[in-house]
Design a protein around this motif. Sequence first.
Motif, PDB file in Angstrom:
ATOM      1  N   ARG A  56      -4.487  13.348   8.553  1.00 45.32           N
ATOM      2  CA  ARG A  56      -5.360  12.250   8.185  1.00 45.32           C
ATOM      3  C   ARG A  56      -4.729  11.586   6.959  1.00 45.32           C
ATOM      4  O   ARG A  56      -3.927  12.211   6.264  1.00 45.32           O
ATOM      5  CB  ARG A  56      -6.776  12.751   7.867  1.00 45.32           C
ATOM      6  N   PRO A  57      -5.087  10.353   6.655  1.00 43.05           N
ATOM      7  CA  PRO A  57      -4.482   9.731   5.470  1.00 43.05           C
ATOM      8  C   PRO A  57      -4.617  10.579   4.207  1.00 43.05           C
ATOM      9  O   PRO A  57      -3.732  10.558   3.353  1.00 43.05           O
ATOM     10  CB  PRO A  57      -5.247   8.406   5.360  1.00 43.05           C
ATOM     11  N   TRP A  58      -5.702  11.362   4.098  1.00 44.85           N
ATOM     12  CA  TRP A  58      -5.946  12.139   2.886  1.00 44.85           C
ATOM     13  C   TRP A  58      -5.618  13.616   3.021  1.00 44.85           C
ATOM     14  O   TRP A  58      -5.638  14.354   2.025  1.00 44.85           O
ATOM     15  CB  TRP A  58      -7.409  12.001   2.448  1.00 44.85           C
ATOM     16  N   LEU A  59      -5.274  14.079   4.243  1.00 46.14           N
ATOM     17  CA  LEU A  59      -5.130  15.514   4.483  1.00 46.14           C
ATOM     18  C   LEU A  59      -3.974  15.813   5.425  1.00 46.14           C
ATOM     19  O   LEU A  59      -3.799  15.122   6.443  1.00 46.14           O
ATOM     20  CB  LEU A  59      -6.430  16.055   5.091  1.00 46.14           C
ATOM     21  N   ALA A  60      -3.200  16.861   5.107  1.00 47.30           N
ATOM     22  CA  ALA A  60      -2.195  17.410   6.018  1.00 47.30           C
ATOM     23  C   ALA A  60      -2.545  18.874   6.239  1.00 47.30           C
ATOM     24  O   ALA A  60      -2.459  19.688   5.309  1.00 47.30           O
ATOM     25  CB  ALA A  60      -0.789  17.276   5.434  1.00 47.30           C
ATOM     26  N   LEU A  61      -2.946  19.208   7.476  1.00 45.93           N
ATOM     27  CA  LEU A  61      -3.453  20.545   7.780  1.00 45.93           C
ATOM     28  C   LEU A  61      -2.670  21.159   8.928  1.00 45.93           C
ATOM     29  O   LEU A  61      -2.512  20.551   9.986  1.00 45.93           O
ATOM     30  CB  LEU A  61      -4.930  20.456   8.158  1.00 45.93           C
ATOM     31  N   ASP A  62      -2.150  22.369   8.706  1.00 43.14           N
ATOM     32  CA  ASP A  62      -1.557  23.201   9.749  1.00 43.14           C
ATOM     33  C   ASP A  62      -2.307  24.524   9.720  1.00 43.14           C
ATOM     34  O   ASP A  62      -2.232  25.260   8.722  1.00 43.14           O
ATOM     35  CB  ASP A  62      -0.068  23.476   9.484  1.00 43.14           C
ATOM     36  N   VAL A  63      -3.015  24.848  10.786  1.00 41.21           N
ATOM     37  CA  VAL A  63      -3.823  26.064  10.792  1.00 41.21           C
ATOM     38  C   VAL A  63      -3.638  26.808  12.111  1.00 41.21           C
ATOM     39  O   VAL A  63      -3.673  26.217  13.186  1.00 41.21           O
ATOM     40  CB  VAL A  63      -5.319  25.747  10.545  1.00 41.21           C
ATOM     41  N   ARG A  86      -3.282  15.056   0.680  1.00 40.14           N
ATOM     42  CA  ARG A  86      -2.384  13.915   0.504  1.00 40.14           C
ATOM     43  C   ARG A  86      -2.901  12.957  -0.565  1.00 40.14           C
ATOM     44  O   ARG A  86      -2.125  12.236  -1.195  1.00 40.14           O
ATOM     45  CB  ARG A  86      -2.242  13.173   1.838  1.00 40.14           C
ATOM     46  N   CYS A  87      -4.203  12.932  -0.735  1.00 37.07           N
ATOM     47  CA  CYS A  87      -4.811  12.053  -1.738  1.00 37.07           C
ATOM     48  C   CYS A  87      -4.662  12.600  -3.152  1.00 37.07           C
ATOM     49  O   CYS A  87      -4.936  11.901  -4.126  1.00 37.07           O
ATOM     50  CB  CYS A  87      -6.288  11.842  -1.424  1.00 37.07           C
ATOM     51  N   GLY A  88      -4.226  13.854  -3.265  1.00 40.27           N
ATOM     52  CA  GLY A  88      -4.149  14.496  -4.566  1.00 40.27           C
ATOM     53  C   GLY A  88      -5.486  15.122  -4.942  1.00 40.27           C
ATOM     54  O   GLY A  88      -6.506  14.918  -4.267  1.00 40.27           O
ATOM     55  N   LYS A 119      -5.096   2.641   0.210  1.00 42.17           N
ATOM     56  CA  LYS A 119      -4.252   1.538  -0.261  1.00 42.17           C
ATOM     57  C   LYS A 119      -4.058   1.584  -1.772  1.00 42.17           C
ATOM     58  O   LYS A 119      -2.954   1.385  -2.283  1.00 42.17           O
ATOM     59  CB  LYS A 119      -4.861   0.194   0.140  1.00 42.17           C
ATOM     60  N   THR A 120      -5.139   1.835  -2.501  1.00 47.09           N
ATOM     61  CA  THR A 120      -5.081   1.802  -3.968  1.00 47.09           C
ATOM     62  C   THR A 120      -4.937   3.184  -4.586  1.00 47.09           C
ATOM     63  O   THR A 120      -4.567   3.302  -5.756  1.00 47.09           O
ATOM     64  CB  THR A 120      -6.349   1.142  -4.533  1.00 47.09           C
ATOM     65  N   GLY A 121      -5.274   4.233  -3.828  1.00 44.22           N
ATOM     66  CA  GLY A 121      -5.231   5.586  -4.361  1.00 44.22           C
ATOM     67  C   GLY A 121      -6.419   5.944  -5.233  1.00 44.22           C
ATOM     68  O   GLY A 121      -6.441   7.020  -5.832  1.00 44.22           O
ATOM     69  N   GLU A 122      -7.430   5.078  -5.309  1.00 43.09           N
ATOM     70  CA  GLU A 122      -8.562   5.356  -6.182  1.00 43.09           C
ATOM     71  C   GLU A 122      -9.640   6.164  -5.456  1.00 43.09           C
ATOM     72  O   GLU A 122      -9.806   6.082  -4.242  1.00 43.09           O
ATOM     73  CB  GLU A 122      -9.178   4.058  -6.714  1.00 43.09           C
ATOM     74  N   PHE A 123     -10.367   6.975  -6.232  1.00 43.20           N
ATOM     75  CA  PHE A 123     -11.528   7.697  -5.748  1.00 43.20           C
ATOM     76  C   PHE A 123     -12.795   6.964  -6.186  1.00 43.20           C
ATOM     77  O   PHE A 123     -12.781   6.175  -7.133  1.00 43.20           O
ATOM     78  CB  PHE A 123     -11.559   9.119  -6.308  1.00 43.20           C
ATOM     79  N   ALA A 124     -13.897   7.270  -5.518  1.00 46.69           N
ATOM     80  CA  ALA A 124     -15.194   6.733  -5.909  1.00 46.69           C
ATOM     81  C   ALA A 124     -16.275   7.689  -5.421  1.00 46.69           C
ATOM     82  O   ALA A 124     -16.058   8.479  -4.498  1.00 46.69           O
ATOM     83  CB  ALA A 124     -15.421   5.333  -5.323  1.00 46.69           C
ATOM     84  N   PRO A 147     -12.947  -0.815   5.286  1.00 48.73           N
ATOM     85  CA  PRO A 147     -11.571  -0.485   5.661  1.00 48.73           C
ATOM     86  C   PRO A 147     -10.806   0.143   4.501  1.00 48.73           C
ATOM     87  O   PRO A 147     -11.011  -0.212   3.329  1.00 48.73           O
ATOM     88  CB  PRO A 147     -10.976  -1.848   6.050  1.00 48.73           C
ATOM     89  N   ASP A 148      -9.923   1.089   4.840  1.00 50.22           N
ATOM     90  CA  ASP A 148      -9.032   1.786   3.906  1.00 50.22           C
ATOM     91  C   ASP A 148      -9.713   2.880   3.112  1.00 50.22           C
ATOM     92  O   ASP A 148      -9.042   3.625   2.391  1.00 50.22           O
ATOM     93  CB  ASP A 148      -8.337   0.819   2.928  1.00 50.22           C
ATOM     94  N   TRP A 149     -11.033   3.019   3.229  1.00 48.30           N
ATOM     95  CA  TRP A 149     -11.734   4.087   2.522  1.00 48.30           C
ATOM     96  C   TRP A 149     -11.977   5.258   3.467  1.00 48.30           C
ATOM     97  O   TRP A 149     -12.294   5.058   4.643  1.00 48.30           O
ATOM     98  CB  TRP A 149     -13.068   3.595   1.961  1.00 48.30           C
ATOM     99  N   HIS A 150     -11.848   6.467   2.933  1.00 49.87           N
ATOM    100  CA  HIS A 150     -12.014   7.670   3.735  1.00 49.87           C
ATOM    101  C   HIS A 150     -12.898   8.670   2.994  1.00 49.87           C
ATOM    102  O   HIS A 150     -12.767   8.841   1.773  1.00 49.87           O
ATOM    103  CB  HIS A 150     -10.659   8.324   4.026  1.00 49.87           C
TER     104      HIS A 150
END
Length: 219
Positions: A56-63, A86-88, A119-124, A147-150
Amino acid sequence: MTVLADDPTSAAVLAAMPCYPIPLHGRSPGLDALRVARAGQGVAVGHDGVMLILRRPWLALDVRVAPPIAAYLPYGSVGEPKADLRCGFIPRVYLMSVLDHFRAALPNEAAAFIVWNEKTGEFAVNFPVIEDATPSRLVYRIPTLPPDWHMVCDIHSHGRGSAYFSATDDADDAHATKIALVFGRLDHPDRPAMASRLCDSGMVLPLPRSPFSGGADAA
């Protein structure tokens, strides 16, 4: 190329969740492409087990989802499991904001979502519309994101009670990919309780540590 299904619907489903045998030597271009994809999922089969690969844009998972198959397979190794944000890590200030909101809602339960913009790397923090809240029940609307928010974290509180995942939580989390958190004992400002898990493809996985910066091991 071998056609995996002659039914169009089945072919589309298999394309959305492909299966890759791991070559004993060399590399698998299809699996390599999945591992670096922005979003996608598939299954890798090796001599040492079966691995679900999810991106996912925010996650890389191998399980690992299955142990080694008993029959001999001329395949390579599926490799080591991982779960990378991936989002940190989420800045801890957002957790503090959520906990302040939960304490202000006492004695009732409350909810919050932490979202991330690829896109911006910001959290909310998104505080949803609450339809009903009591010390033991909470009904709220899951937000529709621009769009672009996850959605990264789905968080709710149990007020002064203990932190645990209920049967309702299990049903809500069954078809989502997200980090789920529950906070309890919010009347103890210095020592709230937390339960955590990573939800994906009907599985619930333990978190090795808190997703927030400066955090320790997850509860």
